[in-house]
Design an enzyme around this catalytic site. Structure first.
Site, PDB file in Angstrom:
ATOM      1  N   GLN A  69       2.152  20.699 -32.028  1.00  0.00           N
ATOM      2  CA  GLN A  69       1.980  20.109 -30.685  1.00  0.00           C
ATOM      3  C   GLN A  69       0.663  20.552 -30.039  1.00  0.00           C
ATOM      4  O   GLN A  69       0.555  20.600 -28.811  1.00  0.00           O
ATOM      5  CB  GLN A  69       3.169  20.470 -29.796  1.00  0.00           C
ATOM      6  CG  GLN A  69       4.433  19.702 -30.140  1.00  0.00           C
ATOM      7  CD  GLN A  69       4.225  18.185 -30.050  1.00  0.00           C
ATOM      8  OE1 GLN A  69       3.484  17.694 -29.206  1.00  0.00           O
ATOM      9  NE2 GLN A  69       4.870  17.441 -30.940  1.00  0.00           N
ATOM     10  N   SER A  70      -0.319  20.857 -30.846  1.00  0.00           N
ATOM     11  CA  SER A  70      -1.594  21.346 -30.304  1.00  0.00           C
ATOM     12  C   SER A  70      -2.275  20.320 -29.388  1.00  0.00           C
ATOM     13  O   SER A  70      -2.509  19.169 -29.780  1.00  0.00           O
ATOM     14  CB  SER A  70      -2.528  21.682 -31.476  1.00  0.00           C
ATOM     15  OG  SER A  70      -3.859  21.769 -31.037  1.00  0.00           O
ATOM     16  N   ASN A  71      -2.612  20.783 -28.182  1.00  0.00           N
ATOM     17  CA  ASN A  71      -3.378  19.935 -27.261  1.00  0.00           C
ATOM     18  C   ASN A  71      -4.795  19.747 -27.771  1.00  0.00           C
ATOM     19  O   ASN A  71      -5.396  18.688 -27.615  1.00  0.00           O
ATOM     20  CB  ASN A  71      -3.441  20.585 -25.875  1.00  0.00           C
ATOM     21  CG  ASN A  71      -2.070  20.699 -25.241  1.00  0.00           C
ATOM     22  OD1 ASN A  71      -1.327  19.735 -25.208  1.00  0.00           O
ATOM     23  ND2 ASN A  71      -1.735  21.884 -24.749  1.00  0.00           N
ATOM     24  N   THR A  97      -1.169  24.114 -33.810  1.00  0.00           N
ATOM     25  CA  THR A  97       0.270  23.921 -34.001  1.00  0.00           C
ATOM     26  C   THR A  97       0.573  22.419 -34.033  1.00  0.00           C
ATOM     27  O   THR A  97      -0.294  21.597 -33.709  1.00  0.00           O
ATOM     28  CB  THR A  97       1.038  24.566 -32.827  1.00  0.00           C
ATOM     29  OG1 THR A  97       0.517  24.005 -31.619  1.00  0.00           O
ATOM     30  CG2 THR A  97       0.852  26.072 -32.802  1.00  0.00           C
ATOM     31  N   CYS A 131      -5.877  19.726 -30.895  1.00  0.00           N
ATOM     32  CA  CYS A 131      -5.942  18.773 -32.015  1.00  0.00           C
ATOM     33  C   CYS A 131      -5.862  17.339 -31.495  1.00  0.00           C
ATOM     34  O   CYS A 131      -6.608  16.467 -31.933  1.00  0.00           O
ATOM     35  CB  CYS A 131      -4.816  19.040 -33.006  1.00  0.00           C
ATOM     36  SG  CYS A 131      -5.087  20.560 -33.935  1.00  0.00           S
TER      37      CYS A 131
END
Ligand SMILES: Cc1ncc(COP(=O)(O)O)c(C=O)c1O
Length: 339
Positions: A73-75, A71, A77
């Site tokens: 706000q992916s942690n 997403t 990524c």
């Protein structure tokens, strides 16, 4: 027993285990937190433990570019971007949705760290396997060597990161940490939960492991956990097997990762004020809120000593600044619930 699997040491470990004194007193249960939000590099949380093994594999293959998806706000990524920058690799991130009006939180950090961002419309997201393969082909075409990491690092190697975490907890218990009855953790795929279950079998960790699915339905999480343990046994010859019962605190998914509800933001505020710990609204606040709910209803359900593994995610607080400010100012029409 040391896992004989390629691994790059990236995390700052062991992470501390701290007692939540005020909540424990109130609930009549010893509640502890393992601060896996402090695994270092960039407060990387659970993802860096997974990446130790994924990167072990990537470096064995001679990869120079890490490709993953998540997403906005992916942690995961953001952590891939940080690890790539640290190791002198490139990162390519396929993110769900279009460019947001403001670049914030994990997305801002990913860009600061030099990751190449590809925004995915619904179609590209639905066909993520093809999207990742197309990105890998582009990297190859420019002479690079790609290594693809599925969303959330959800592979056998990723789960091994939490086998290592479980081994670490077993060591901490031998050195004086409480012998927990329950270890609780947030579940998206369930890979971290699977790793802890394997650690129980490999390193004699006595605690029952429970997780809180925050997006997928329980059956899908159970299926993933079972499959990943079976694959770990066959791929690495580990003496592990899926347990008969996989314990989930189910029913707390809310609206999944599509949005955050006021009660999850209220949990972030309450735990920050009461214990000085910042949860993230999307993952850990939901899971910790579930744990508190279960303990309030039935204080004996998880035994006398419970340890919550805080898996990180602090940077996704910032995109919720206006909702949080409204809550803090009392203008959101929501109460700050007393825990
Ligand atoms: C902060 C945080 N906690 C927990 C999880 C869930 O990890 P898993 O996919 O291993 O269940 C994630 C990943 O999606 C996460 O970002």
């Amino acid at each position: 027993m040391t896992l004989s699997v390629p691994r790059l040491e990236l995390a700052l470990t062991p992470t501390p285990i701290l007692k939540l004194a005020r909540l424990s007193r109130e609930l009549g249960v010893e509640l502890w937190v393992k601060r896996d939000d402090l695994t270092g590099l960039l407060e990387s949380g659970n993802k860096i433990r997974k990446l130790e093994f994924l990167l072990g594999e990537a470096s064995r293959e001679g990869a120079d570019t890490l490709i993953t998806c998540g997403t906005l706000q992916s942690n995961c990524c953001r952590t891939v971007a940080a690890v790539a920058a640290r190791l002198g690799l490139r990162a390519v991130l396929a993110l769900k949705g279009g460019p947001p009006p403001s670049c914030d939180g994990n997305l801002l950090l990913g860009r600061l760290l030099g990751a190449e961002i590809h925004y995915c419309d619904d179609d590209a997201w639905a066909k993520m396997g093809d999207t990742l393969e197309a990105l890998a082909a582009r990297v190859r075409a420019r002479g690079g060597r790609p290594f693809v990491i599925p969303e959330s690092g959800a592979t056998v190697e990723g789960a091994l990161g939490y086998v290592a975490c479980g081994e670490e907890i077993a060591q901490q218990i031998r050195h004086g940490a409480p012998d927990f009855d329950t270890i609780a953790i947030t579940a998206f795929s369930g890979g971290s939960h699977a790793g802890l279950l394997m650690a129980g079998q490999l390193f004699g960790l006595r605690a029952n492991v429970v997780s809180v699915p925050i997006a997928w339905e329980a059956a899908r999480v159970r299926e993933y956990i079972t499959g990943v343990i079976e694959r770990a046994a066959s791929r690495y010859g580990l003496p592990v097997a899926p347990p008969e019962r996989i314990d989930l605190l189910d029913g707390y998914q809310g609206v999944g990762r599509a949005d955050v509800r006021p009660e999850e933001l209220a949990t972030v505020v309450d735990v920050a004020r009461r214990e000085g710990i910042i949860l993230d609204p999307v993952y850990t606040a939901k899971a910790f809120g579930a744990l508190l709910d279960v303990l309030r209803r039935d204080p004996g359900r998880l035994g006398r000593r419970v340890c919550f593994i805080h898996t990180g995610g602090i940077f996704s607080v910032f995109p919720f600044r206006s909702e949080l400010a409204a809550l803090l100012d009392g203008s959101a029409g929501n109460r700050l619930v007393e825990l």
